[in-house]
Motif scaffolding. Structure first.
Motif, PDB file in Angstrom:
ATOM      1  N   ALA A   4       0.825  -1.221   0.000  1.00  0.00           N
ATOM      2  CA  ALA A   4       0.000   0.000   0.000  1.00  0.00           C
ATOM      3  C   ALA A   4       0.856   1.266   0.000  1.00  0.00           C
ATOM      4  CB  ALA A   4      -0.924  -0.015   1.203  1.00  0.00           C
ATOM      5  N   GLN A   5       1.891   1.282   0.827  1.00  0.00           N
ATOM      6  CA  GLN A   5       2.733   2.472   0.930  1.00  0.00           C
ATOM      7  C   GLN A   5       3.384   2.783  -0.413  1.00  0.00           C
ATOM      8  OE1 GLN A   5       2.838   4.366   3.642  1.00  0.00           O
ATOM      9  NE2 GLN A   5       4.050   5.766   2.380  1.00  0.00           N
ATOM     10  N   THR A   6       3.978   1.767  -1.011  1.00  0.00           N
ATOM     11  CA  THR A   6       4.637   1.924  -2.304  1.00  0.00           C
ATOM     12  C   THR A   6       3.639   2.354  -3.367  1.00  0.00           C
ATOM     13  OG1 THR A   6       6.025   0.095  -1.633  1.00  0.00           O
ATOM     14  CG2 THR A   6       6.157   0.759  -3.928  1.00  0.00           C
ATOM     15  N   ARG A   7       2.462   1.824  -3.241  1.00  0.00           N
ATOM     16  CA  ARG A   7       1.422   2.134  -4.205  1.00  0.00           C
ATOM     17  C   ARG A   7       1.112   3.628  -4.198  1.00  0.00           C
ATOM     18  NH1 ARG A   7      -4.359  -0.888  -4.442  1.00  0.00           N
ATOM     19  NH2 ARG A   7      -3.901  -1.099  -6.590  1.00  0.00           N
ATOM     20  N   PHE A   8       1.013   4.212  -2.999  1.00  0.00           N
ATOM     21  CA  PHE A   8       0.777   5.660  -2.909  1.00  0.00           C
ATOM     22  C   PHE A   8       1.907   6.422  -3.582  1.00  0.00           C
ATOM     23  CE2 PHE A   8      -2.048   5.520   1.158  1.00  0.00           C
ATOM     24  CZ  PHE A   8      -3.080   5.022   0.382  1.00  0.00           C
ATOM     25  N   GLU A   9       3.135   6.013  -3.301  1.00  0.00           N
ATOM     26  CA  GLU A   9       4.286   6.701  -3.897  1.00  0.00           C
ATOM     27  C   GLU A   9       4.236   6.628  -5.413  1.00  0.00           C
ATOM     28  OE1 GLU A   9       7.146   5.335  -0.251  1.00  0.00           O
ATOM     29  OE2 GLU A   9       7.840   4.964  -2.306  1.00  0.00           O
ATOM     30  N   LEU A  10       3.915   5.436  -5.912  1.00  0.00           N
ATOM     31  CA  LEU A  10       3.908   5.249  -7.360  1.00  0.00           C
ATOM     32  C   LEU A  10       2.772   6.050  -8.013  1.00  0.00           C
ATOM     33  CD1 LEU A  10       4.730   1.445  -7.733  1.00  0.00           C
ATOM     34  CD2 LEU A  10       6.201   3.375  -8.236  1.00  0.00           C
ATOM     35  N   GLU A  11       1.640   6.133  -7.319  1.00  0.00           N
ATOM     36  CA  GLU A  11       0.525   6.907  -7.869  1.00  0.00           C
ATOM     37  C   GLU A  11       0.921   8.374  -8.016  1.00  0.00           C
ATOM     38  OE1 GLU A  11      -3.070   4.144  -5.972  1.00  0.00           O
ATOM     39  OE2 GLU A  11      -2.647   6.125  -5.128  1.00  0.00           O
ATOM     40  N   ASP A  12       1.552   8.914  -6.952  1.00  0.00           N
ATOM     41  CA  ASP A  12       1.979  10.314  -7.017  1.00  0.00           C
ATOM     42  C   ASP A  12       3.019  10.516  -8.101  1.00  0.00           C
ATOM     43  OD1 ASP A  12       0.256  11.112  -5.072  1.00  0.00           O
ATOM     44  OD2 ASP A  12       1.675  10.783  -3.432  1.00  0.00           O
ATOM     45  N   LEU A  13       3.946   9.548  -8.187  1.00  0.00           N
ATOM     46  CA  LEU A  13       4.975   9.639  -9.211  1.00  0.00           C
ATOM     47  C   LEU A  13       4.349   9.673 -10.597  1.00  0.00           C
ATOM     48  CD1 LEU A  13       8.255   9.052  -9.532  1.00  0.00           C
ATOM     49  CD2 LEU A  13       7.348   6.969 -10.519  1.00  0.00           C
ATOM     50  N   LEU A  14       3.379   8.789 -10.823  1.00  0.00           N
ATOM     51  CA  LEU A  14       2.752   8.720 -12.141  1.00  0.00           C
ATOM     52  C   LEU A  14       2.069  10.041 -12.483  1.00  0.00           C
ATOM     53  CD1 LEU A  14       2.127   6.896 -14.562  1.00  0.00           C
ATOM     54  CD2 LEU A  14      -0.043   6.362 -13.472  1.00  0.00           C
ATOM     55  N   ARG A  15       1.358  10.603 -11.502  1.00  0.00           N
ATOM     56  CA  ARG A  15       0.673  11.878 -11.759  1.00  0.00           C
ATOM     57  C   ARG A  15       1.678  12.965 -12.106  1.00  0.00           C
ATOM     58  NH1 ARG A  15      -4.551  13.175 -12.506  1.00  0.00           N
ATOM     59  NH2 ARG A  15      -3.759  15.277 -12.640  1.00  0.00           N
ATOM     60  N   SER A  16       2.769  13.021 -11.328  1.00  0.00           N
ATOM     61  CA  SER A  16       3.705  14.114 -11.578  1.00  0.00           C
ATOM     62  C   SER A  16       4.393  13.935 -12.938  1.00  0.00           C
ATOM     63  CB  SER A  16       4.720  14.226 -10.448  1.00  0.00           C
ATOM     64  OG  SER A  16       5.501  13.068 -10.384  1.00  0.00           O
ATOM     65  N   VAL A  17       4.714  12.698 -13.295  1.00  0.00           N
ATOM     66  CA  VAL A  17       5.322  12.461 -14.610  1.00  0.00           C
ATOM     67  C   VAL A  17       4.335  12.850 -15.703  1.00  0.00           C
ATOM     68  CG1 VAL A  17       6.050  10.656 -16.218  1.00  0.00           C
ATOM     69  CG2 VAL A  17       6.939  10.673 -13.893  1.00  0.00           C
ATOM     70  N   GLN A  18       3.075  12.487 -15.501  1.00  0.00           N
ATOM     71  CA  GLN A  18       2.068  12.766 -16.519  1.00  0.00           C
ATOM     72  C   GLN A  18       1.877  14.264 -16.700  1.00  0.00           C
ATOM     73  OE1 GLN A  18      -1.508  13.707 -16.064  1.00  0.00           O
ATOM     74  NE2 GLN A  18      -1.922  13.488 -18.250  1.00  0.00           N
ATOM     75  N   VAL A  19       1.841  14.984 -15.574  1.00  0.00           N
ATOM     76  CA  VAL A  19       1.672  16.427 -15.645  1.00  0.00           C
ATOM     77  C   VAL A  19       2.896  17.066 -16.298  1.00  0.00           C
ATOM     78  CG1 VAL A  19       1.492  18.534 -14.255  1.00  0.00           C
ATOM     79  CG2 VAL A  19       0.078  16.549 -13.706  1.00  0.00           C
ATOM     80  N   ALA A  20       4.095  16.612 -15.883  1.00  0.00           N
ATOM     81  CA  ALA A  20       5.327  17.204 -16.393  1.00  0.00           C
ATOM     82  C   ALA A  20       5.488  17.014 -17.897  1.00  0.00           C
ATOM     83  CB  ALA A  20       6.520  16.614 -15.654  1.00  0.00           C
ATOM     84  N   HIS A  21       5.066  15.871 -18.409  1.00  0.00           N
ATOM     85  CA  HIS A  21       5.311  15.588 -19.823  1.00  0.00           C
ATOM     86  C   HIS A  21       4.053  15.650 -20.678  1.00  0.00           C
ATOM     87  CE1 HIS A  21       9.405  14.388 -18.888  1.00  0.00           C
ATOM     88  NE2 HIS A  21       8.892  13.806 -17.828  1.00  0.00           N
TER      89      HIS A  21
END
Lengths: 256, 269, 278
Positions: free
Chosen positions: C171-188
């Motif tokens: 669960a913890q990693t999942r939260f991190e990965l979700e945030d990472l995905l959003r930020s990558v998506q927004v950035a690119h």
């Protein structure tokens, strides 16, 4: 097409190719007799009493050798697998003995035990020991310490642990070793009969067929019987293993 | 200090047995069983008493050992190319093995020495016959293991590669063969020891050079120290070739998480 | 905004005759360029089949998929897929860098040095600089899945498809990965279509949520997600909009119950879906 049909189609294609090569005169028929001739000889031999005696002699030697190899290798593997200190100490000896090709020992064995069936049994045993030994060492060394701890914490004695935990765990691995050894053992028995001569045996039959007129049809017929025996032994053991160890999906690397 | 202890742990039993062997053979004084020191002496005389210009190696080395070694490695290399090539093709085909699987399993079960007479009349005595014998005997474990290995590529790996539109060339060299490599190496080790055996056997049958010939010839001359020397040499060759292959395997399979468990233990416990 | 993906009347049926199994039935939707769309549906409803049809891995038995106007037959050049099972999707014999470089190998006009540079760049996008020399098994599960995201991004795909990408991590990693995905998506400004069975995840990640029915999959609703682009695991999940949207999706999925369901993590469902029969 069902796989069995494809099996037969493949086999038939091979035989037709062989027949064609021989019949079309690409090679001399005395050198490579056509498949039909060889198969006819093979069926003829299967009804021939003296040839059947040869087959029995080879199979008997093979069975004795495999039995000896199991009796030697399984306890040794158990010992070496569970005592790492002993394993380290014997490693140099094992690594020195194992790579010696069994056939290199033929001259020596013939000098020492003579030309009787003992020599082929001795050499086949020597060759068959290694795969069983290696798989047994691996299996007994790999036993999950948790299993042992669990058993121990329940107050189980050492002997009971061996019988109820260690042996069932090791059995599939050891069996894989036995299957490999069975194949190697038969090849060594027939090879030794053929190279060194013997009182009787499939290899001896083939050796006799080569001398004099050089009856290649008989050589190939004998070879086919030897190959068929090896194939059936391997298939049989594989099926037996699958039945016995359904609970275990063993895929030990077939290494030796 | 610990290295000395380690050395002792590893070698004391071996050395002890050699000493025991020496004592026993000296006591028994049996011509069949010369003491190890006599064998060593014979080894020096047989192979290492040559002129300086030839690195102290005798003619035997050049006439018998090197050609034999060439046959083993030559035959085995052909078997590797054939086995891996055919095995890859068959492993990728959905029905290929249905046609040839039982045939190959049967071929594998044939004791290869018994085919030597046929190879002899077809190819006559010579390098081709020896190579053919070695190739025929050692190709099957490589081929069948390669097929197995190629089939170990899993569905996700296949989908991943397809989703990147991986061209055939990259698919085979970067995915299929690496996935098959652990199995292939297991086959290679087995086939190398078979190749060595068949080298000896093919040289025992009607040739006049090579290790196998010298082995038989020394026995027929009742030169037992020499016979033992050739046996020791074959053991050393088997050990050396296997060790070389293992070194290559460790390099190439270094990526395996558990390479220690499967390769080191089954081969060098 | 232009349309990136256009799915019309998509159906897929496994087998034929009496044994036929309809996995996907008459789906129609679009994904706009630069959008992160989530498809949420119950386990075994045919989500994976849908994704495999869109990616061209299997050919649908009915309907049509177009990617920026071109009809999809076979896997398109500028599409990448991230699979759930990262441990199988990454090639264990290649180092992390070699894995990321893998899809660039046959890209034309890309020198060795450029390829390497791109791989390093993609790894830095997912916050994994300096692990290029390691083998995948030396990394944690979350890091491995980041590597496969980097591998997909390195190809600079027009559309990124993700099949339950975070279902196999804790669960913890999942939260991190979700945030990472959003930020990558927004950035690119990437266009991403993500499939999940997790209601919370679909709402948290998506600009839009497409809700699927039980098998055979149909689209039940197409909900815009009215949440700010910058999201936060705590405040966003507490916000009124999030809670009401989550409730709505849950009701649609379960046909009316008002208790928002806590979706299980790491369920192995999709490996048993009929998609593996193909």
């Amino acid at each position: 097409m069902r796989p069995v049909v494809r099996n037969l189609v493949g086999l038939a294609a091979f035989l037709v190719l062989w027949e064609g090569v021989a019949r079309l005169g690409l090679v001399r028929q005395e050198d490579l007799p056509p498949a039909s001739v060889v198969l006819e000889q093979t069926f003829g031999l299967l009804g021939n009493e003296s040839f059947l005696r040869d087959v029995i002699a080879s199979v008997l030697a093979w069975a004795i050798a495999l039995g000896l190899a199991i009796v030697i290798a399984v306890p040794s593997g158990l010992l070496l697998g569970s005592l790492p200190g002993l394993r380290v100490a014997t490693r140099a000896v094992v690594e020195f003995l194992r790579p010696i090709p069994s056939v290199a020992l033929i001259p020596l064995v013939i000098l020492v035990v003579g030309g009787g069936p003992e020599s082929k049994i001795a050499l086949a045993t020597y060759a068959a020991v290694w795969p069983i030994l290696y798989n047994a060492i691996y299996a007994f060394d790999e036993i999950d310490p948790l299993l042992i701890d669990t058993a121990r914490s329940c107050g189980v004695s050492r002997a009971r642990i061996l019988a109820s935990v260690a042996l069932p765990h090791a059995a599939p691995f050891v069996f894989t070793g036995i299957r490999m050894s069975a194949a190697i053992g038969l090849i060594v028995v027939v090879s030794v009969e053929f190279i060194a001569g013997a009182a009787s045996g499939i290899g001896q039959f083939i050796l006799e067929a080569t001398s004099g007129a050089g009856r290649m049809d008989l050589v190939l017929a004998g070879t086919i019987v030897a190959g068929l025996l090896g194939y059936l032994i391997n298939e049989g053991l594989e099926r037996l293993g699958r039945r016995m160890f359904r609970w275990h999906t063993v895929s030990t690397a077939e290494a030796m | 200090m610990s290295t000395v202890l380690g050395f002792l742990r590893r070698w004391s039993l071996f050395l002890g047995l050699v000493v025991l062997w020496e004592l026993a053979t000296r006591l028994a004084n049996d011509p069949f069983f010369p003491p190890p020191t006599t064998i060593l002496q014979k080894i020096g005389e047989l192979w290492f008493s040559g002129p300086v210009s030839r690195l102290f190696l005798t003619d035997d080395v050049y006439v018998d050992i090197l050609p034999s070694l060439g046959r083993v490695l030559g035959g085995w290399s052909i078997a590797v190319v054939l086995g891996v090539g055919l095995g890859t093709a068959l492993g990728r085909s959905r029905t290929g093995m249905d046609y040839v699987g039982p045939l190959f399993a049967f071929m594998r079960a044939i004791p290869p020495p018994t085919l030597i007479p046929v190879f002899l009349v077809l190819l006559s005595i010579g390098t081709t016959m020896k190579l053919t014998t070695i190739v025929f005997g050692s190709v099957w474990p490589i081929l069948l293991n390669t097929v197995d290995g190629v089939r170990s590529v899993n569905a996700t790996q296949r989908d991943t590669a397809r989703s990147f539109r991986t061209p055939q060339r990259y698919w085979i060299t970067l995915v299929v063969l690496p996935a098959a490599l652990p199995k292939i190496f297991a086959g290679l080790r087995l086939s190398l020891s078979i190749a060595l055996i068949l080298m000896v056997v093919s040289e025992m049958v009607g040739v006049t050079d090579g290790i196998g010939f010298e082995l038989i010839f020394s026995q027929q001359r009742f030169d037992f120290p020499a016979m033992w020397s050739w046996i020791v040499l074959l053991g050393a060759l088997g050990y050396g070739l296997n060790a070389l292959l293992l070194a290559v395997e460790r390099r190439m399979l270094g990526w395996q998480q558990t390479s220690g468990a499967t390769t080191a233990k089954t081969s060098g416990a | 905004m232009s349309t990136m993906l256009n799915v019309t009347g998509l159906s897929h049926r496994y087998g034929s005759g009496e044994n036929a199994h309809v996995a996907v039935n008459d789906l129609t939707f679009v994904v706009e360029t630069g959008e992160l769309a989530c498809i949420v549906g119950p386990s075994g409803c045919g989500k994976s089949t849908l994704l495999r049809c869109i990616s061209g891995l299997i050919e649908p038995t009915g309907g049509e998929v177009t990617l920026h106007g071109d009809r999809v037959t076979g896997v398109p050049e500028d599409l990448a897929v991230v699979f759930q099972d990262y441990s199988r999707s990454l090639f264990p014999w290649l180092t992390v860098r070699q894995n990321v470089e893998f899809p660039l190998r046959w890209k034309r006009n890309l020198s060795r040095a450029e390829r390497r540079e791109r791989a390093e760049e993609a790894l830095s996008w997912v916050n994994l600089p300096g692990v290029g020399g390691k083998y995948p098994w030396q990394l944690s599960g979350g890091m491995q899945q980041r590597v496969s995201i980097a591998r997909a991004l390195a190809r600079r795909p027009a559309l990124l498809l993700m099949d339950e990408p975070f279902a196999s991590v804790d669960a913890q990693t999942r939260f991190e990965l979700e945030d990472l995905l959003r930020s990558v998506q927004v950035a690119h400004g990437s266009t991403i279509l993500l499939v999940t069975h997790d209601i919370d995840e679909s709402v948290y990640l998506g600009d839009r949520v497409l809700v699927l029915s039980k098998s055979p999959a149909r689209i039940v609703a197409d909900l815009p997600v009215d949440l700010p682009p910058e999201r936060d695991q705590i405040t966003t999940r507490e916000s009124k909009n999030f809670v009401s949207l989550r409730g709505e999706v849950a009701r649609l999925l379960h046909g009316g119950g008002d208790a928002p369901e806590q979706a299980p993590t790491g369920e192995p469902a999709d490996t048993t879906e009929p998609s593996t029969l193909a």
